[in-house]
Design a protein around this motif. Structure first.
Motif, PDB file in Angstrom:
ATOM      1  N   ILE A   1      -0.808   4.585  -0.801  1.00 44.86           N
ATOM      2  CA  ILE A   1      -2.001   4.396   0.019  1.00 44.86           C
ATOM      3  C   ILE A   1      -1.560   4.334   1.482  1.00 44.86           C
TER       4      ILE A   1
ATOM      5  N   GLU B   1      -6.476   3.984   3.592  1.00 46.62           N
ATOM      6  CA  GLU B   1      -7.229   5.073   2.965  1.00 46.62           C
ATOM      7  C   GLU B   1      -6.996   4.989   1.464  1.00 46.62           C
ATOM      8  N   ASP B   2      -8.048   4.669   0.731  1.00 44.40           N
ATOM      9  CA  ASP B   2      -7.941   4.527  -0.713  1.00 44.40           C
ATOM     10  C   ASP B   2      -9.179   5.134  -1.360  1.00 44.40           C
ATOM     11  N   ARG B   3      -9.039   6.331  -1.879  1.00 39.72           N
ATOM     12  CA  ARG B   3     -10.159   7.016  -2.538  1.00 39.72           C
ATOM     13  C   ARG B   3     -10.611   6.289  -3.802  1.00 39.72           C
ATOM     14  N   ARG B   4      -9.689   5.593  -4.457  1.00 37.23           N
ATOM     15  CA  ARG B   4      -9.960   4.996  -5.763  1.00 37.23           C
ATOM     16  C   ARG B   4     -10.631   3.632  -5.704  1.00 37.23           C
ATOM     17  N   GLY B   5     -10.527   2.906  -4.610  1.00 32.62           N
ATOM     18  CA  GLY B   5     -11.082   1.561  -4.651  1.00 32.62           C
ATOM     19  C   GLY B   5     -10.906   0.756  -3.392  1.00 32.62           C
ATOM     20  N   THR B   6     -10.377  -0.447  -3.554  1.00 33.20           N
ATOM     21  CA  THR B   6     -10.341  -1.409  -2.465  1.00 33.20           C
ATOM     22  C   THR B   6      -8.938  -1.833  -2.063  1.00 33.20           C
TER      23      THR B   6
ATOM     24  N   GLU C   1       2.236   2.089  -3.290  1.00 31.68           N
ATOM     25  CA  GLU C   1       1.201   2.598  -4.189  1.00 31.68           C
ATOM     26  C   GLU C   1       0.644   3.952  -3.738  1.00 31.68           C
TER      27      GLU C   1
ATOM     28  N   ASP D   1     -14.536   9.788   2.106  1.00 33.19           N
ATOM     29  CA  ASP D   1     -15.736  10.559   1.771  1.00 33.19           C
ATOM     30  C   ASP D   1     -16.901  10.147   2.667  1.00 33.19           C
TER      31      ASP D   1
ATOM     32  N   HIS E   1     -12.705   5.426   2.146  1.00 33.72           N
ATOM     33  CA  HIS E   1     -12.644   6.182   0.899  1.00 33.72           C
ATOM     34  C   HIS E   1     -12.515   7.686   1.136  1.00 33.72           C
TER      35      HIS E   1
ATOM     36  N   CYS F   1       0.836  -1.207   0.000  1.00 33.53           N
ATOM     37  CA  CYS F   1       0.000   0.000   0.000  1.00 33.53           C
ATOM     38  C   CYS F   1       0.865   1.250   0.000  1.00 33.53           C
TER      39      CYS F   1
END
Length: 111
Positions: free
Chosen positions: A21, A99-104, A19, A44, A42, A16
């Motif tokens: 994350i 914490e990953d805004r884009r996905g999983t 990447e 949000d 996410h 992570c």
């Protein structure tokens, strides 16, 4: 080959980090074979919660199998409630939050 839970968590968090994350261990579990739960925030107000898949914990290639316990629009309070129940049932679980805004965070549900 099956990795011990502690080693898997370390490797997952390192991947992570590479990447971009952010992730952290929220609760340390049994080093050898504690069940691992991953919260993907996410940022949000929504989250995914992954836990061990029912049945065998690893597939034929030795990869961990995941079940989606909660998915968006679940929020942090929903996740906390589920994890509190899991901790009462099994005090040796690992809880990792990323914490990953884009996905999983690269986790996928096993079929």
């Amino acid at each position: 080959m099956r990795l011990k839970s502690g080693i898997w968590v370390s490797a997952f968090l390192r991947r992570c980090m590479v990447e971009g994350i952010f992730g952290a261990v929220v609760k340390r579990g049994a080093e050898e074979a504690g069940a691992v739960y991953v919260v993907v925030d996410h940022l949000d107000g929504t989250c995914h919660l992954f836990g061990p898949a029912p049945g065998p914990s690893h597939d034929d290639e030795g990869e961990r199998r995941w079940a989606l316990e909660l998915m968006p629009p679940s929020g942090p309070l929903d996740v906390r409630d589920v994890l509190e129940r899991r901790k009462r049932f099994d005090p040796d679980i690992w809880i990792v939050e990323v914490e990953d805004r884009r996905g999983t965070a690269g986790l996928a549900v096993s079929s």
